[in-house]
Motif scaffolding. Structure first.
Motif, mmCIF file in Angstrom:
data_model
loop_
_atom_site.group_PDB
_atom_site.id
_atom_site.type_symbol
_atom_site.label_atom_id
_atom_site.label_comp_id
_atom_site.label_asym_id
_atom_site.label_seq_id
_atom_site.Cartn_x
_atom_site.Cartn_y
_atom_site.Cartn_z
ATOM 1 N N UNK A 134 6.310 -5.299 -8.617
ATOM 2 C CA UNK A 134 6.510 -4.301 -9.656
ATOM 3 C C UNK A 134 5.149 -3.660 -9.939
ATOM 4 N N UNK A 135 5.077 -2.364 -9.736
ATOM 5 C CA UNK A 135 3.823 -1.632 -9.921
ATOM 6 C C UNK A 135 3.897 -0.789 -11.180
ATOM 7 N N UNK A 136 2.774 -0.742 -11.904
ATOM 8 C CA UNK A 136 2.713 0.052 -13.128
ATOM 9 C C UNK A 136 1.674 1.150 -12.987
ATOM 10 N N UNK A 137 2.020 2.331 -13.501
ATOM 11 C CA UNK A 137 1.096 3.470 -13.428
ATOM 12 C C UNK A 137 -0.153 3.223 -14.271
ATOM 13 N N UNK A 138 -0.025 2.326 -15.255
ATOM 14 C CA UNK A 138 -1.141 2.052 -16.154
ATOM 15 C C UNK A 138 -2.432 1.749 -15.399
ATOM 16 N N UNK A 139 -2.306 0.955 -14.318
ATOM 17 C CA UNK A 139 -3.501 0.620 -13.537
ATOM 18 C C UNK A 139 -3.362 1.094 -12.087
ATOM 19 N N UNK B 55 -2.573 -1.432 -9.309
ATOM 20 C CA UNK B 55 -3.572 -2.405 -8.839
ATOM 21 C C UNK B 55 -3.086 -3.841 -9.027
ATOM 22 N N UNK B 56 -2.592 -4.137 -10.247
ATOM 23 C CA UNK B 56 -2.141 -5.504 -10.517
ATOM 24 C C UNK B 56 -0.656 -5.624 -10.235
ATOM 25 N N UNK B 57 -0.310 -5.696 -8.958
ATOM 26 C CA UNK B 57 1.095 -5.796 -8.577
ATOM 27 C C UNK B 57 1.681 -7.107 -9.084
ATOM 28 N N UNK B 58 2.744 -7.033 -9.883
ATOM 29 C CA UNK B 58 3.451 -8.235 -10.312
ATOM 30 C C UNK B 58 4.408 -8.643 -9.212
ATOM 31 N N UNK B 59 4.270 -9.859 -8.718
ATOM 32 C CA UNK B 59 5.182 -10.299 -7.661
ATOM 33 C C UNK B 59 6.570 -10.528 -8.194
ATOM 34 N N UNK B 60 7.544 -10.017 -7.496
ATOM 35 C CA UNK B 60 8.941 -10.263 -7.832
ATOM 36 C C UNK B 60 9.433 -11.335 -6.876
ATOM 37 N N UNK C 271 0.841 -1.211 0.000
ATOM 38 C CA UNK C 271 0.000 0.000 0.000
ATOM 39 C C UNK C 271 0.873 1.256 0.000
ATOM 40 N N UNK C 272 1.959 1.211 0.776
ATOM 41 C CA UNK C 272 2.896 2.343 0.766
ATOM 42 C C UNK C 272 3.479 2.524 -0.636
ATOM 43 N N UNK C 273 3.776 1.397 -1.290
ATOM 44 C CA UNK C 273 4.325 1.444 -2.646
ATOM 45 C C UNK C 273 3.340 2.078 -3.619
ATOM 46 N N UNK C 274 2.072 1.685 -3.525
ATOM 47 C CA UNK C 274 1.059 2.257 -4.425
ATOM 48 C C UNK C 274 0.930 3.765 -4.221
ATOM 49 N N UNK C 275 0.979 4.181 -2.970
ATOM 50 C CA UNK C 275 0.891 5.625 -2.684
ATOM 51 C C UNK C 275 2.104 6.353 -3.256
ATOM 52 N N UNK C 276 3.272 5.718 -3.150
ATOM 53 C CA UNK C 276 4.495 6.346 -3.670
ATOM 54 C C UNK C 276 4.461 6.429 -5.185
ATOM 55 N N UNK D 103 7.265 1.235 -10.690
ATOM 56 C CA UNK D 103 7.923 1.345 -9.390
ATOM 57 C C UNK D 103 8.208 -0.057 -8.869
ATOM 58 N N UNK D 104 9.476 -0.302 -8.557
ATOM 59 C CA UNK D 104 9.870 -1.563 -7.933
ATOM 60 C C UNK D 104 9.777 -1.363 -6.426
ATOM 61 N N UNK D 105 8.958 -2.172 -5.780
ATOM 62 C CA UNK D 105 8.787 -2.054 -4.328
ATOM 63 C C UNK D 105 9.438 -3.244 -3.655
ATOM 64 N N UNK D 106 10.398 -2.984 -2.808
ATOM 65 C CA UNK D 106 10.992 -4.039 -1.992
ATOM 66 C C UNK D 106 10.411 -3.948 -0.597
ATOM 67 N N UNK D 107 9.888 -5.071 -0.107
ATOM 68 C CA UNK D 107 9.405 -5.111 1.269
ATOM 69 C C UNK D 107 10.595 -5.406 2.163
#
Ligand code: CTP
Ligand code: CA
Length: 236
Positions: free
Chosen positions: A198-203, A206-211, A164-169, A178-182
């Motif tokens: 891996x988050x994309x601005x396109x959506x 919403x559809x976070x790709x798990x790394x 959620x922090x990643x999506x806000x960022x 945006x690559x989000x590392x937990x």
């Protein structure tokens, strides 16, 4: 990995990547810094070059790493130097990746001479000034079709989890990916336990790709896969 097994999908592309941690001087011998090793940025540069890209690697302080073969390496020290070098590289880059750990603040002044301790003056207090948000600036100045990628290391807190922090960022920064590392997140601190998304601005992320857990070269490959998919798409 066999070199000839890699796709050449970045052929003809220029990518600009920042890596490492900036150092903000207090005086000629001291600085504020961070623990970034630069390994992720170097892996990104190496894999991009192997996939055919022309690579500019803007490196702040890093561990003692071998520079990737066939990349244009630009060494910088401070956040302000990194900003200049990335601005310059971004002029011709199809893709800009901010993998560097940029100091959020720098000492408001840098002493010309080494700061001395003194028994008859009070101990010094370091005043800090905010550094520019280089990623946000690159987003503002990007040209049509240029992709801008950010990185974020997030822990969860009382308000939200790392995703959620990643999506806000992602929304705040305005970057395309945006690559989000937990990190941390209640787990043992020493564990190099980097799961991420891996988050994309396109959506809106919403559809976070798990790394999946893996090496930095694997993460690099997954990021370049996503980038090259986006570069292929030319809006009508
Ligand atoms: N970044 C940047 N310039 C800064 C700070 C960060 O370009 N002055 C970039 C980093 O290289 C990274 C992304 O912004 O790609 C996210 O960095 P992060 O430190 O997670 O974000 P901040 O906006 O600084 O937020 P926080 O308060 O969580 O540190
Ligand atoms: Ca920060």
């Amino acid at each position: 990995a066999r070199r000839d097994a890699l796709p050449r999908d970045l052929e003809g592309r220029h990518v600009a990547i920042s890596a490492g941690g900036t150092r903000e001087p207090l005086d000629p011998v001291r600085f504020l810094g961070n623990r970034s090793s630069g390994r992720q940025g170097f892996a990104l540069a190496r894999v991009a070059a192997q996939r055919g890209a022309t690579v500019t690697l803007v490196a702040a302080h890093t561990a003692d790493l071998d520079p990737p073969a066939g990349v244009d390496l630009v060494r910088v020290g401070t956040a302000l130097e990194l900003r200049e070098a990335m601005r310059e590289a971004a002029k011709t880059a199809d893709v800009v990746v901010m993998a560097a750990a940029v100091a959020d603040f720098r000492p408001a002044t840098t002493a010309e001479h080494k700061i001395k301790k003194s028994d008859d003056r009070p101990d010094p207090v370091v005043e800090l000034t905010r550094n520019p948000d280089i990623l946000a600036e690159l987003v503002v100045h990007r040209f049509p079709g240029q992709l801008v990628v950010g990185f974020a290391a997030e822990t969860g807190d009382a308000e939200a989890g790392p995703l959620e922090h990643g999506r806000a960022k992602l929304a705040r920064k305005g970057c395309d990916l945006l690559v989000v590392n937990a990190v941390g997140d209640g787990q043992a601190f020493e564990v190099e336990h980097n799961s991420g998304w891996l988050l994309s601005a396109e959506d809106g992320g919403a559809s976070a790709t798990e790394l999946p857990l893996g090496g930095k070269a694997e993460l690099a490959a997954l990021l370049w896969d996503a980038v090259s998919k986006k570069l292929e798409y030319v809006p009508p």
